[in-house]
Design an enzyme around this catalytic site. Sequence first.
Site, short mmCIF file in Angstrom:
data_model
loop_
_atom_site.label_atom_id
_atom_site.label_comp_id
_atom_site.label_asym_id
_atom_site.label_seq_id
_atom_site.Cartn_x
_atom_site.Cartn_y
_atom_site.Cartn_z
N HIS A 272 0.92 -1.32 0.09
CA HIS A 272 -0.02 0.08 -0.20
C HIS A 272 0.82 1.30 -0.16
O HIS A 272 0.47 2.67 -0.31
CB HIS A 272 -0.89 -0.17 1.07
CG HIS A 272 -1.82 1.06 1.39
ND1 HIS A 272 -1.69 2.12 0.51
CD2 HIS A 272 -2.98 1.08 2.14
CE1 HIS A 272 -2.83 2.92 0.58
NE2 HIS A 272 -3.76 2.31 1.81
N CYS A 273 2.07 1.10 0.31
CA CYS A 273 3.01 2.41 0.54
C CYS A 273 3.81 2.64 -0.29
O CYS A 273 3.72 3.74 -1.09
CB CYS A 273 3.65 2.29 1.84
SG CYS A 273 2.75 2.03 3.26
N ILE A 274 4.78 2.06 -0.77
CA ILE A 274 6.10 2.48 -1.66
C ILE A 274 5.32 2.73 -2.97
O ILE A 274 6.06 3.70 -3.44
CB ILE A 274 7.32 1.18 -1.52
CG1 ILE A 274 7.49 0.84 -0.07
CG2 ILE A 274 8.45 1.65 -2.12
CD1 ILE A 274 8.12 2.10 0.89
#
Length: 435
Positions: A272-274
């Site tokens: 979900h982040c990088i």
Amino acid sequence: MSTIERFKSSIAAKKLKVGVIGLGYVGIPLALSIVRAGLPVLGFDILESRVGELLSGKSPIKHFSDDDIRLGLEQGFDATTDFSRAAECDALIICVPTPLNKAREPDLSFVTATMDQIAPHLRKGQLLSLESTTWPGTTREVLLPYVTAAGLEVGTDFFLVYSPEREDPGNSQFSTQTIPKVVGGHTANCLDAGKALYGVFIDTVVPVSDTATAEMVKLLENIHRAINIGLVNEMKIVADAMGLDIFEVIDAAKTKPFGFTAYYPGPGIGGHCIPIDPFYLTWKAREYGLHTRFIELAGEINAAMPGYVVNKVVHALNKKGRSLNGARVLALGIAYKRDVDDMRESPSVFVMERLRDWGADVAYSDPNVPVFPKMREHSFDLKSEPLTPENIASFDVVILLTDHGDFDYDLIRKHAQVIVDTRGKYRNEADVVRA
Ligand SMILES: NC(=O)c1ccc[n+]([C@@H]2O[C@H](COP(=O)([O-])OP(=O)(O)OC[C@H]3O[C@@H](n4cnc5c(N)ncnc54)[C@H](O)[C@@H]3O)[C@@H](O)[C@H]2O)c1
């Protein structure tokens, strides 16, 4: 007694109820850490199914057991879909998704939906903390107007903070409690209240001067990672062309005791982040007439990795006089990283899609993902293949995409016709194709 003094003394007496909004990969561990420290938690989610599952003592996340959830319930965790109960809480912590929309621009709709739901129930004496990753300025520009519209004066009778989540699912070395937590307040009192709250269940709280700084801290951390992974993916392609093993190069480089941090190449970036967060900054920087070229470049390199892997598969088959069209291909590991069950933005899915588009008969095996889940933009009607010797041998090529600890690597090595390895699991083995 002033509102801030009252807030701090009720924390000291552990007489404070915390609302955690968004019971996912971030919200669940957070809620469990808070009840473990002795404060009751009321969790909120829009999904009845998620709330029902948790209340019946079932964990929706692989790296938390049903026992962890049951213990949390005994320690004071409760959950609801009734947002009017936000009024019961003295602190509210928002951990809802912050994805990108189709135009790859920030989609804050989950945050604003949350604010629409809780705004009528905000009251004097509460603290509101946003943990979702977002662009610098969000707390001030998006959350603050809701609070002031509710007639509350921030810093005097209401406290507003931003504290980025640093959860690393599947990392057994650190827990929510032992990962230092950055907190920025809208005012000095807000910061004071934030430090007091997080200090109850986090070992080290790191104060910064305001909410936008805290928002930028989180982006720097994730952008640093995205760019270094992009760099090492580029180095991998060059090393491969030169006949060098990038994993051997990294292992030797990391013996340098200063000035070098090891990052590892792979089939792309996921989670979900990088792949997402850096573009929150790209979007906001445009408002200042600035272009985030490092971010764009790393994004380009990382996004090209699934295609690189597919080319390696094509070459491997070609060497055996086979074409990809009609070949049986087994993708090993489809979660986005080792030992998790999270499929969001997983590069394995992009690899599988490209293989399917080019005519391959694609299957997968993943001990953490028994059935290919429903995804917004991807669809495969598949179940995880058992890794028996006969089954492994029946595929023309096996691609190692996510190096889960549960795979039997010797068994795979022994029975696979061809292995394409994107994770450096099979080193110094001439017939394994590095990708
Ligand atoms: N997953 C991670 O490792 C990680 C790490 C650091 C930061 N973050 C950030 O934390 C935030 C949350 O991520 P996550 O991985 O926990 O997401 P998630 O999808 O696992 O969980 C989000 C939960 O919020 C619920 N939800 C959605 N809209 C809601 C609403 N309006 N009200 C209440 N609940 C709602 C969803 O049903 C879901 O259960 C994101 O901003 C993410 O970038 C995630």
